[in-house]
Scaffold this active site. Structure first.
Site, PDB file in Angstrom:
ATOM      1  N   LEU A  33      57.652  31.884  26.725  1.00 30.36           N
ATOM      2  CA  LEU A  33      58.463  32.336  25.590  1.00 30.36           C
ATOM      3  C   LEU A  33      58.998  31.116  24.833  1.00 30.36           C
ATOM      4  CD1 LEU A  33      60.118  34.370  23.892  1.00 30.36           C
ATOM      5  CD2 LEU A  33      61.801  34.425  25.742  1.00 30.36           C
ATOM      6  N   HIS A 202      76.233  31.857  33.427  1.00 34.67           N
ATOM      7  CA  HIS A 202      74.913  31.875  34.042  1.00 34.67           C
ATOM      8  C   HIS A 202      73.851  32.147  32.974  1.00 34.67           C
ATOM      9  CE1 HIS A 202      75.684  31.697  38.379  1.00 34.67           C
ATOM     10  NE2 HIS A 202      74.383  31.830  38.557  1.00 34.67           N
ATOM     11  N   SER A 253      78.782  35.759  34.662  1.00 32.79           N
ATOM     12  CA  SER A 253      77.556  36.389  34.166  1.00 32.79           C
ATOM     13  C   SER A 253      77.625  36.587  32.656  1.00 32.79           C
ATOM     14  CB  SER A 253      77.392  37.755  34.843  1.00 32.79           C
ATOM     15  OG  SER A 253      76.401  38.515  34.178  1.00 32.79           O
ATOM     16  N   TYR A 478      76.537  27.566  46.373  1.00 32.83           N
ATOM     17  CA  TYR A 478      77.821  27.879  45.735  1.00 32.83           C
ATOM     18  C   TYR A 478      78.993  27.193  46.399  1.00 32.83           C
ATOM     19  CZ  TYR A 478      75.548  31.421  42.928  1.00 32.83           C
ATOM     20  OH  TYR A 478      74.753  32.054  42.013  1.00 32.83           O
ATOM     21  N   ASP A 612      54.487  26.740  20.159  1.00 40.46           N
ATOM     22  CA  ASP A 612      54.870  27.624  21.271  1.00 40.46           C
ATOM     23  C   ASP A 612      56.294  27.368  21.776  1.00 40.46           C
ATOM     24  OD1 ASP A 612      54.569  25.274  22.689  1.00 40.46           O
ATOM     25  OD2 ASP A 612      52.912  25.967  23.929  1.00 40.46           O
ATOM     26  N   THR A 617      57.601  33.398  19.112  1.00 43.08           N
ATOM     27  CA  THR A 617      56.246  33.596  19.628  1.00 43.08           C
ATOM     28  C   THR A 617      56.296  33.831  21.128  1.00 43.08           C
ATOM     29  OG1 THR A 617      55.960  31.222  19.999  1.00 43.08           O
ATOM     30  CG2 THR A 617      55.232  32.090  17.876  1.00 43.08           C
TER      31      THR A 617
END
Length: 680
Positions: A33, A202, A253, A478, A612, A617
């Site tokens: 991606l 994250h 998150s 962590y 790319d 794309t």
């Protein structure tokens, strides 16, 4: 200061290598991606005698193996200029980059071993970005600014956070750190050079169903910032470098709508993150968008817009001496002086049961749930048979964590987890960057920053800006607070050196801060050097063998063509006879798999408008049988695209058998037919 910035590709193999982050062996690369980059910033004092380097790379985390190989290359190129004390290597923590760049056995399990091409592309990309920064150093100035980012994060273990003392929680308005710190770099004429942003979130807007390599939300923020500053340049090109680096993101998150049961749609925001039907495996957090691609863009855009605002308004100049302090520490054996009467110790590394539960951003396998303070006889039995039972000493040290893997006691074929860990602080004038070897939770990060700041204060260095750079130098999972550790959600189960891990780090980083404040960094003991295991490549990846095109076709031929006409927001799609993209990673450093080209009537020629590295794309590879495979390229036409004539091109390499024992790699290309984009 003298300031240099650099950017280099570190993407590596985009197919067949498991992606690093969710520890899901099914999540194997199948295309691209967006490209992954290493971004380097070198700052030296005017005489060039003292210098520091900060690197942020679009990878899950910096492994000890990556760090040691980078330092080795830098030593052979630059002698003693770039060393373990003045070079920080930080990972952005994208969960969509290739894995396989670790020397400790635990990480081999989900990434099919040590994958040399993945490791090499990261190491070479980091070194190359430092080379570019080194060669482009010029007189410059640095400015700092900070501000709150809204609507971009939630705490994914709020029940753990609530275990922290109420008096401590009352000092903060939120259970996440919303503050972004931005450094702006310009040359002496005011020309813009680059930016570093630190913000705790994250990069898991792309979930564990994704198979396309990409740099996630913070990578999209880098892309937007660099596109804006490098006007007219293709993505990944241009001189301005914008790094969006990680911080104390342990329990943070980007999936802001929170956890829901995938099967029933009801909330599963409970201490076990579990659903009435289907248990923990059904509990998944949702981002703000309708799908993971959209969520990635929304969060990335939020982060970018805040950084842009802070960057434009940055007026507080960073001045003063450069300094760096570093030690290697055996983290499985640190004595921590809690107070005058009380000493505690860290433990040999071990992972608890809830480690296997995963999080609401990526659930685990089987039936593990978060918040397990009891073991499970079934899994413990299997573990004892396969891997050996944890020693009583380790069990007692880690209490109340029920141990699933006693990794510190597992040494075949190599140790499963590191003992020797880097602790490091680099200071640029009034800015102190704490390079931490893992993922500190929100409150852990606050305690560490506060302790270091007060240490500086008490030795006469007032008003330091203290920032945490996450996922640096070696990965140790962590770091939760002692209180969070007691309830053993995922982050606590993954605090591998036991309940006093944070206290140990606070003690160590205080020592580094004191050394910087007293100008005594030379007197710090170096500590035990980390091992470099003699394993160059050990992998379960399928080998690259000769490939075939279907009958009467050749590599790069179009199998499914484009339509003649599209408008903005349409998706152009073309499928080619393809070959394994790993061939390209192993045969070219800066290989582009695709271009979008527009036709100019004036010059009667095609001109590349996208590559790319563009987020518009997508490159998909799918393996067929008998050595055949297909490549599908998509272009999601953004609003505002110039009407005109376009085409998509594909560039690959295939393996060809030339004799019984010899296979060669042959480059090829393909092109769609021309198509028209019409005005809306």
């Amino acid at each position: 200061y003298l300031v240099g910035v650099g950017r280099a590709d570190c993407t590596g193999p985009v197919a067949q290598v498991p992606l690093m982050g969710y520890a899901n062996p099914e999540q194997v690369g199948g295309g691209l991606l967006s490209r992954l980059y290493s971004r380097a910033f070198v700052v030296a004092d005017a005489e060039g005698s003292a210098r520091v380097v900060f690197v942020s790379a679009d990878i899950g985390m910096v492994s000890q193996r990556v760090r040691l190989e980078v330092l080795k290359q830098l030593r052979s190129k630059y002698g003693e200029l770039y060393r373990q004390d003045n070079v920080i290597l930080s990972g952005t923590h994208t969960h969509s980059g290739p894995g396989g760049y670790f020397q400790y056995t635990l990480f081999w399990i989900t990434s099919k071993g040590l994958v040399r091409p993945a490791l090499s592309s990261i190491v070479n990309g980091i070194v190359k970005s430092i080379d570019i920064a080194h060669e482009n150093m010029k007189k410059g100035r640095i400015f700092i600014n900070r501000g709150a980012v809204e609507n971009s994060q939630i705490n994914r273990s709020p029940f753990s956070y609530l275990e922290n003392p109420e008096s401590e929680r009352n000092r903060y308005s939120s259970n996440t750190d919303k503050e972004m710190v931005v450094l702006k770099m310009v040359d002496e004429d005011g020309h813009e050079l680059g930016l570093i942003s630190w913000f705790a979130v994250h990069p898991v807007s792309m979930n564990n169903s994704n198979h396309l390599v990409n740099s996630d939300n913070v990578g999209y923020a880098s892309y937007l910032f660099e596109q804006q500053k490098n006007k007219g340049a293709l993505p990944g090109e241009g001189s301005f470098v914008a790094a969006f680096a990680s911080s104390n993101l342990g329990d943070v998150s980007p999936n802001t709508r929170g956890p829901f049961c995938a099967n029933t749609g009801e909330s599963c925001d409970n201490p076990q993150s579990s659903c009435p039907v289907g248990g923990a495996a059904m509990c998944m957090a949702k981002g703000p968008g309708n799908n993971m691609f959209e969520s990635t863009r929304i969060i990335g855009q939020n982060i970018y817009l805040k950084a842009k605002e802070l960057y434009e308004k940055a007026s507080q100049e960073v001045t003063g001496p450069l300094s760096s302090a570093h030690q290697w520490v055996n983290m499985s054996d640190v004595s921590v002086q809690l107070n005058t009467t009380h000493t505690v110790k860290t433990c040999k590394p071990a992972l608890g049961h809830s480690f296997a539960a995963g999080t609401i951003d990526g659930v685990g396998a089987f039936n593990f749930t978060q918040g397990s303070v009891e073991g499970d006889p079934f899994w413990d039995q299997i573990r004892d048979q396969l891997l050996g039972e944890p020693s009583n000493e380790t069990k007692a040290c880690h209490k109340p964590k029920p141990i699933l893997f006693s990794t510190g006691e597992m040494t075949w074929p190599h140790p499963w987890h590191p003992d020797i860990v880097d602790v490091q602080i680099v200071s640029i004038g009034s800015l102190a960057i704490l390079a931490v070897p893992g993922e500190f939770t929100t409150m852990s990060g606050r305690r560490l920053r506060e302790a270091v700041k007060s240490e500086f204060d008490s030795h006469g260095t007032q008003g330091m800006n203290v920032v945490i750079a996450g996922l640096c130098n070696v990965y140790t999972h962590y770091i939760t607070t002692y209180e969070e550790y007691q309830v053993q959600r995922y982050e606590a189960a993954s605090t591998i050196y036991g309940p006093h891990t944070l206290s140990a780090y606070i003690q160590l980083y205080r020592g580094l801060a004191k050394a910087i404040a007293l100008n005594a960094t030379q007197e710090l003991p170096r500590g035990p050097e980390p091992p470099l295991f003699n394993v160059t490549s050990l992998t379960l990846l399928p080998s690259l063998s000769a490939e075939n095109a279907p009958a009467a076709k050749t590599f790069g031929d179009v199998l499914k063509g484009v339509r003649q006409e599209y408008r903005e927001r349409d998706v152009v799609e073309v499928t080619f006879v393809g070959a394994n993209p790993r061939n390209s990673a192993e045969n070219a450093t800066e290989h582009n798999f695709l271009t979008v080209e527009s036709y100019s009537n004036i010059s009667s020629s095609w001109r590349v408008v996208l590559n790319d590295a563009s987020w518009d794309t997508r490159f998909y590879w799918s393996k067929g049988s008998r050595g055949q495979s297909n490549v599908t390229i998509e272009w999601h036409i953004p609003a505002g695209t110039e009407p005109g004539v376009y085409r998509l091109r594909y560039f690959g390499h295939y393996k060809k058998k030339v004799s019984l024992f010899r296979v060669i790699t042959v480059p090829f290309e393909g092109s769609s037919s021309a198509f028209q984009i019409t005005a809306p």
